[in-house]
Design a protein around this motif. Structure first.
Motif, short mmCIF file in Angstrom:
data_model
loop_
_atom_site.label_atom_id
_atom_site.label_comp_id
_atom_site.label_asym_id
_atom_site.label_seq_id
_atom_site.Cartn_x
_atom_site.Cartn_y
_atom_site.Cartn_z
N GLU A 184 0.82 -1.21 0.00
CA GLU A 184 0.00 0.00 0.00
C GLU A 184 0.85 1.27 0.00
OE1 GLU A 184 -3.21 0.04 -0.42
OE2 GLU A 184 -3.25 -2.15 -0.46
N LEU A 185 2.14 1.11 0.32
CA LEU A 185 3.04 2.27 0.35
C LEU A 185 3.94 2.34 -0.87
CD1 LEU A 185 4.14 2.12 4.11
CD2 LEU A 185 2.36 3.53 3.09
N LYS A 186 3.67 1.51 -1.87
CA LYS A 186 4.53 1.51 -3.06
C LYS A 186 4.48 2.85 -3.77
CE LYS A 186 6.40 -1.08 -2.01
NZ LYS A 186 7.85 -1.25 -1.89
N PHE A 187 5.65 3.30 -4.22
CA PHE A 187 5.75 4.59 -4.89
C PHE A 187 6.96 4.62 -5.81
CE2 PHE A 187 7.13 9.20 -4.60
CZ PHE A 187 6.16 9.66 -5.48
N LYS A 188 6.71 4.70 -7.11
CA LYS A 188 7.78 4.81 -8.10
C LYS A 188 8.83 3.71 -7.97
CE LYS A 188 7.25 9.73 -8.96
NZ LYS A 188 7.89 11.06 -9.00
N GLN A 189 8.37 2.50 -7.72
CA GLN A 189 9.25 1.32 -7.66
C GLN A 189 10.30 1.37 -6.55
OE1 GLN A 189 8.32 -1.21 -9.69
NE2 GLN A 189 6.72 0.23 -10.30
N GLN A 190 10.14 2.26 -5.61
CA GLN A 190 11.12 2.34 -4.52
C GLN A 190 10.82 1.26 -3.48
OE1 GLN A 190 10.95 6.40 -3.12
NE2 GLN A 190 12.58 7.02 -4.52
N SER A 191 11.86 0.78 -2.81
CA SER A 191 11.68 -0.24 -1.78
C SER A 191 10.99 0.37 -0.57
CB SER A 191 13.04 -0.81 -1.36
OG SER A 191 13.78 0.17 -0.66
N SER A 192 10.32 -0.49 0.19
CA SER A 192 9.61 -0.01 1.38
C SER A 192 10.57 0.64 2.37
CB SER A 192 8.87 -1.17 2.05
OG SER A 192 9.77 -2.22 2.37
N ARG A 193 11.79 0.11 2.42
CA ARG A 193 12.79 0.69 3.34
C ARG A 193 13.05 2.15 3.01
NH1 ARG A 193 18.07 1.51 2.52
NH2 ARG A 193 18.03 0.29 0.60
N ILE A 195 11.11 4.17 1.35
CA ILE A 195 9.89 4.94 1.57
C ILE A 195 9.80 5.35 3.03
CG2 ILE A 195 7.37 4.75 1.66
CD1 ILE A 195 7.57 3.06 -0.90
N LEU A 196 10.06 4.40 3.93
CA LEU A 196 10.04 4.73 5.36
C LEU A 196 11.10 5.77 5.70
CD1 LEU A 196 9.52 1.22 7.01
CD2 LEU A 196 7.83 2.97 6.52
N ASP A 197 12.27 5.64 5.09
CA ASP A 197 13.34 6.60 5.35
C ASP A 197 12.94 8.01 4.94
OD1 ASP A 197 14.94 4.64 6.36
OD2 ASP A 197 16.17 4.39 4.58
N LYS A 198 12.24 8.13 3.83
CA LYS A 198 11.83 9.46 3.34
C LYS A 198 10.92 10.15 4.35
CE LYS A 198 13.79 9.34 -0.79
NZ LYS A 198 14.84 10.27 -1.21
N PHE A 199 10.00 9.38 4.93
CA PHE A 199 9.10 9.96 5.92
C PHE A 199 9.83 10.27 7.22
CE2 PHE A 199 5.82 8.15 3.15
CZ PHE A 199 4.94 9.22 3.10
N ILE A 200 10.72 9.38 7.61
CA ILE A 200 11.48 9.60 8.84
C ILE A 200 12.31 10.87 8.75
CG2 ILE A 200 13.42 8.70 10.21
CD1 ILE A 200 12.34 5.90 9.63
N HIS A 201 12.90 11.12 7.58
CA HIS A 201 13.76 12.28 7.40
C HIS A 201 12.98 13.55 7.05
CE1 HIS A 201 17.00 9.10 6.38
NE2 HIS A 201 17.01 9.39 7.66
N GLY A 202 11.66 13.42 6.98
CA GLY A 202 10.83 14.60 6.74
C GLY A 202 11.10 15.24 5.39
N ASN A 203 11.28 14.44 4.35
CA ASN A 203 11.55 14.96 3.01
C ASN A 203 10.25 15.53 2.44
OD1 ASN A 203 12.03 15.23 0.18
ND2 ASN A 203 13.74 13.78 0.36
N LEU A 204 10.07 16.85 2.59
CA LEU A 204 8.81 17.51 2.27
C LEU A 204 8.37 17.30 0.82
CD1 LEU A 204 6.52 19.42 3.18
CD2 LEU A 204 7.97 21.34 2.47
N ILE A 205 9.26 17.56 -0.13
CA ILE A 205 8.92 17.45 -1.54
C ILE A 205 8.53 16.02 -1.89
CG2 ILE A 205 9.70 17.86 -3.90
CD1 ILE A 205 9.45 20.37 -2.13
N TRP A 206 9.31 15.07 -1.40
CA TRP A 206 9.02 13.66 -1.67
C TRP A 206 7.66 13.27 -1.10
CZ3 TRP A 206 7.63 9.18 0.57
CH2 TRP A 206 7.85 8.00 -0.15
N MET A 207 7.36 13.70 0.13
CA MET A 207 6.09 13.34 0.77
C MET A 207 4.91 13.92 0.01
SD MET A 207 6.74 13.37 4.90
CE MET A 207 7.39 15.04 5.01
N VAL A 208 5.04 15.15 -0.49
CA VAL A 208 3.96 15.77 -1.25
C VAL A 208 3.73 15.00 -2.55
CG1 VAL A 208 3.28 17.82 -2.57
CG2 VAL A 208 4.22 18.06 -0.26
N ASN A 209 4.81 14.63 -3.22
CA ASN A 209 4.69 13.85 -4.45
C ASN A 209 4.03 12.50 -4.17
OD1 ASN A 209 5.88 15.85 -6.00
ND2 ASN A 209 7.94 14.99 -5.78
#
Length: 262
Positions: A184-193, A195-209
């Protein structure tokens, strides 16, 4: 507050006790006005958000059923021992507590920690088991194995295998299974690991996309500027994401300690 309120009003004795505890543990003595302000704020928060707390607790209770079904199979004592002893369940418990408290970002972060520490400990246990069959020596050997795994991250780095690779080699859980769990968290073929890292690091642009990809019709009304709009969009799905991460991490914990261990 109404007359049915079950939270007692602060007495002078309670204020004195609070001051002593705060002074002893935190090195400062709070004023009565600060104690009263915090007390009032928490009481209002409790009454306003009570229904949301019920909903959040219901969600975590449903997720917990994934593990509780194993209690009757292996017995309460063994079940509770696993939950209390294994690192993945310690962090998972904290993640669940954060979700119930409404701190979704903390839930995601703690789940990520639970997965990494959980895999590291489980791999160390399996390696120790292959090396020695004397139960009394297990803790020492597991600790030694943990030392060899301390610098290994979740994913593969160059030619260095990651914890997920090692877990798959030892027939604990496969990368494919983990990716399926977090589908359910799949995004642009990136691994779940990642994806979790992006949210943990507060990557604003990535989260909006990410949010826009999941909900192409997302709109923000009343934002003062484009930056505020982005922040609102990034926050809009955090609760849903936290639930999926909590579910996924619980499933990983189930596989590691209740489906594979006899």
């Amino acid at each position: 507050m109404t007359k049915e309120t079950i939270i007692p009003q602060l007495s002078n004795e309670m204020r004195k006790r609070i001051k002593k505890i705060v002074e002893f543990h935190y090195g400062f003595r709070p004023k009565n006005k600060d104690i009263n302000w915090i007390d009032k704020m928490l009481r209002n928060n409790y009454s306003v958000l009570h229904d949301q707390r019920i909903i959040r607790n219901l969600a975590t209770v449903e997720i917990d059923k994934m593990l509780l079904k194993h209690r009757d199979k292996i017995g309460s004592i063994k079940f509770e021992k696993i939950l209390l002893d294994k690192l993945i369940f310690r962090y998972l418990t904290l993640a669940s507590m954060c979700y119930r408290a409404g701190i979704s970002f903390a839930t995601i972060t703690l789940c990520r920690t639970a997965i990494e520490t959980g895999l590291r400990e489980r791999i160390a246990e399996e390696l120790a088991k292959k090396e020695c069959n004397k139960t009394k020596e297990f803790p020492k050997i597991i600790l030694e194995k943990l030392k060899t795994l301390k610098d290994i991250s979740l994913g593969t780095r160059g030619e260095n295998k990651g914890l997920i690779d090692l877990a798959e080699e030892n027939n604990m859980i496969s990368n494919k299974t983990i990716e399926k769990i977090f589908k359910e968290l799949k995004f642009k073929q990136q691994s779940s690991r990642r994806i979790l890292d992006k949210f943990i690091h507060g990557n604003l642009i990535w989260m909006v996309n990410f949010v826009k990809e999941k909900n192409k019709n997302v709109e923000v009304i009343g934002a003062e500027n484009i930056l505020e709009k982005y922040k609102i969009i990034a926050d809009s799905k955090i609760n849903d994401i936290a639930v999926e991460v909590l579910k996924g991490t619980t499933k990983i914990a189930e596989i590691l300690y209740f489906e594979n261990i006899k």
